[in-house]
Motif scaffolding. Structure first.
Motif, PDB file in Angstrom:
ATOM      1  N   GLU A  47       0.839  -1.211   0.000  1.00  0.00           N
ATOM      2  CA  GLU A  47       0.000   0.000   0.000  1.00  0.00           C
ATOM      3  C   GLU A  47       0.869   1.254   0.000  1.00  0.00           C
ATOM      4  OE1 GLU A  47      -3.261   0.881  -0.293  1.00  0.00           O
ATOM      5  OE2 GLU A  47      -3.383  -1.204  -0.929  1.00  0.00           O
ATOM      6  N   LYS A  83       2.137   1.925  -3.357  1.00  0.00           N
ATOM      7  CA  LYS A  83       1.080   2.476  -4.212  1.00  0.00           C
ATOM      8  C   LYS A  83       0.819   3.950  -3.921  1.00  0.00           C
ATOM      9  CE  LYS A  83      -1.699  -1.649  -4.681  1.00  0.00           C
ATOM     10  NZ  LYS A  83      -3.017  -2.244  -4.404  1.00  0.00           N
ATOM     11  N   GLU A  84       0.849   4.302  -2.641  1.00  0.00           N
ATOM     12  CA  GLU A  84       0.443   5.661  -2.240  1.00  0.00           C
ATOM     13  C   GLU A  84       1.570   6.692  -2.331  1.00  0.00           C
ATOM     14  OE1 GLU A  84      -1.141   5.288   1.685  1.00  0.00           O
ATOM     15  OE2 GLU A  84      -2.856   4.095   0.995  1.00  0.00           O
ATOM     16  N   THR A  85       2.817   6.228  -2.265  1.00  0.00           N
ATOM     17  CA  THR A  85       3.916   7.200  -2.284  1.00  0.00           C
ATOM     18  C   THR A  85       4.078   7.762  -3.700  1.00  0.00           C
ATOM     19  OG1 THR A  85       5.021   5.923  -0.570  1.00  0.00           O
ATOM     20  CG2 THR A  85       6.356   7.547  -1.741  1.00  0.00           C
ATOM     21  N   LEU A 100       5.521   8.990  -7.117  1.00  0.00           N
ATOM     22  CA  LEU A 100       6.719   8.503  -7.819  1.00  0.00           C
ATOM     23  C   LEU A 100       7.895   9.463  -7.723  1.00  0.00           C
ATOM     24  CD1 LEU A 100       5.824   6.747 -11.198  1.00  0.00           C
ATOM     25  CD2 LEU A 100       7.332   5.917  -9.384  1.00  0.00           C
ATOM     26  N   ILE A 102       7.150  -2.052  -8.795  1.00  0.00           N
ATOM     27  CA  ILE A 102       6.563  -0.734  -8.532  1.00  0.00           C
ATOM     28  C   ILE A 102       5.621  -0.353  -9.679  1.00  0.00           C
ATOM     29  CG2 ILE A 102       7.072   1.746  -8.282  1.00  0.00           C
ATOM     30  CD1 ILE A 102       9.664   0.891  -6.817  1.00  0.00           C
ATOM     31  N   LYS A 156       1.656   0.294  -9.171  1.00  0.00           N
ATOM     32  CA  LYS A 156       1.129   1.623  -9.460  1.00  0.00           C
ATOM     33  C   LYS A 156       0.355   1.667 -10.781  1.00  0.00           C
ATOM     34  CE  LYS A 156       4.078   4.885  -7.024  1.00  0.00           C
ATOM     35  NZ  LYS A 156       2.928   5.332  -6.292  1.00  0.00           N
ATOM     36  N   GLU A 157       0.398   0.534 -11.480  1.00  0.00           N
ATOM     37  CA  GLU A 157      -0.274   0.442 -12.780  1.00  0.00           C
ATOM     38  C   GLU A 157       0.181   1.548 -13.730  1.00  0.00           C
ATOM     39  OE1 GLU A 157      -4.525  -0.285 -12.417  1.00  0.00           O
ATOM     40  OE2 GLU A 157      -4.182  -1.235 -10.477  1.00  0.00           O
ATOM     41  N   VAL A 213       8.517   4.507 -14.325  1.00  0.00           N
ATOM     42  CA  VAL A 213       9.185   4.225 -13.040  1.00  0.00           C
ATOM     43  C   VAL A 213      10.691   4.390 -13.201  1.00  0.00           C
ATOM     44  CG1 VAL A 213       9.645   2.455 -11.298  1.00  0.00           C
ATOM     45  CG2 VAL A 213       7.357   2.660 -12.290  1.00  0.00           C
TER      46      VAL A 213
END
Ligand code: NI
Length: 277
Positions: free
Chosen positions: A211, A214-216, A218, A252, A256-257, A263
């Motif tokens: 999670e 995902k939330e941090t 890029l 990553i 993060k899709e 990335v």
């Protein structure tokens, strides 16, 4: 790509560091930051960086090297040697080479307490040593590479006070981030980056850690191997090496899709900015 944290300066690579670097280059990992954990590995990291293009060094005394103790983990077993942080000696080493791009890894480790020592004294000794690393990073205007294990509350207290006092203008990164969402937020609020290792690729990776990835944003993330440790899936259990940092970036992108290329670009830019390379 840049492997922002590995240890080609450790014994595990004494016979084939150049082959490992070649494999990294072939995989597109053209820059590598070799991180020291005590005097010997710090000095060796600097001389390796001086001899090779694309190699950089970070120097410090890791908190587990403040005492002599046995460290036994999934992928490693070794005895640490006790050392006292010598500010002037490390400062001189940093000034000797333009390839020294950070002070680290340093910080607090409450996971590996030496047997038979008074815990409060160990904590105090770690805090004092960490404080000196902060002062050195401040004096040299270098970022900090932080190691933190089960010691986040005390670490944030020290960092908050340092930043409030105008120290650490170059901030830094929490390497191998394994904390909670709340702890991640505290680092970001302080202006620090988070860096992730192969642990995020493990089949049993903690859902909260994923999670956090995902939330941090890029623009606050970096990638690393921490080689020779923590080889990502599907190499888990083997000796890790910088070429495998690609697996971390892949994970990553998956979480993060977004495209792998995004990335790659962002994490590279972040590392270039933080370490001025
Ligand atoms: Ni490390």
């Amino acid at each position: 790509m840049i492997d922002t944290h590995c240890h080609l300066n450790f014994k595990a690579f004494k016979d084939d560091a150049d082959e490992v670097i070649k494999r990294a280059h072939d995989a597109g990992v053209t820059r590598i930051i070799n991180v020291g954990s005590q005097w010997d590995t710090s000095a060796r990291g600097v001389s390796m960086a001086e001899e090779r293009e694309g190699l950089y060094a970070a120097i410090a005394l890791h908190p587990i090297h403040l005492y002599e103790q046995e460290v036994d983990e999934e992928e490693t077993h070794f005895t640490t040697r006790a050392e006292v942080f010598d500010y002037d000696k490390y400062k001189k080493l940093a000034l000797e080479s333009k390839k020294v791009v950070a002070i680290g890894e340093c910080g607090l480790d409450y996971y590996h307490f030496p047997k038979g020592e008074n815990i409060e004294e160990v904590k105090k000794k770690q805090a004092d040593s960490f404080q000196q690393h902060i002062d050195l990073a401040t004096e040299l205007n270098l970022p900090l590479i932080i190691h933190c294990r089960e010691a986040y509350d005390d670490l944030f207290q020290i960092l908050n006070e340092a930043v409030k006092a105008g120290k650490l203008p170059g901030r830094g990164v929490n390497h191998c981030f394994l904390g909670t969402r709340e702890q991640a937020k505290k680092f970001l609020d302080l202006g620090f980056y988070l860096s992730f290792t192969g642990i995020i690729t493990f089949k049993n990776a903690s859902p909260e850690l994923l999670e956090v990835v995902k939330e941090t944003p890029l623009d606050k993330i970096m990638v690393e191997t921490d080689a020779p440790y923590l080889a990502p899936h599907p190499y888990r259990g083997k000796r890790n090496e910088p070429a495998y940092v690609v697996e971390v970036a892949n994970k990553i992108a998956e979480l993060k899709e977004v495209d792998f290329k995004i990335v790659l670009d962002m994490t590279t830019k972040n590392a270039e900015y933080l370490f001025t390379i």
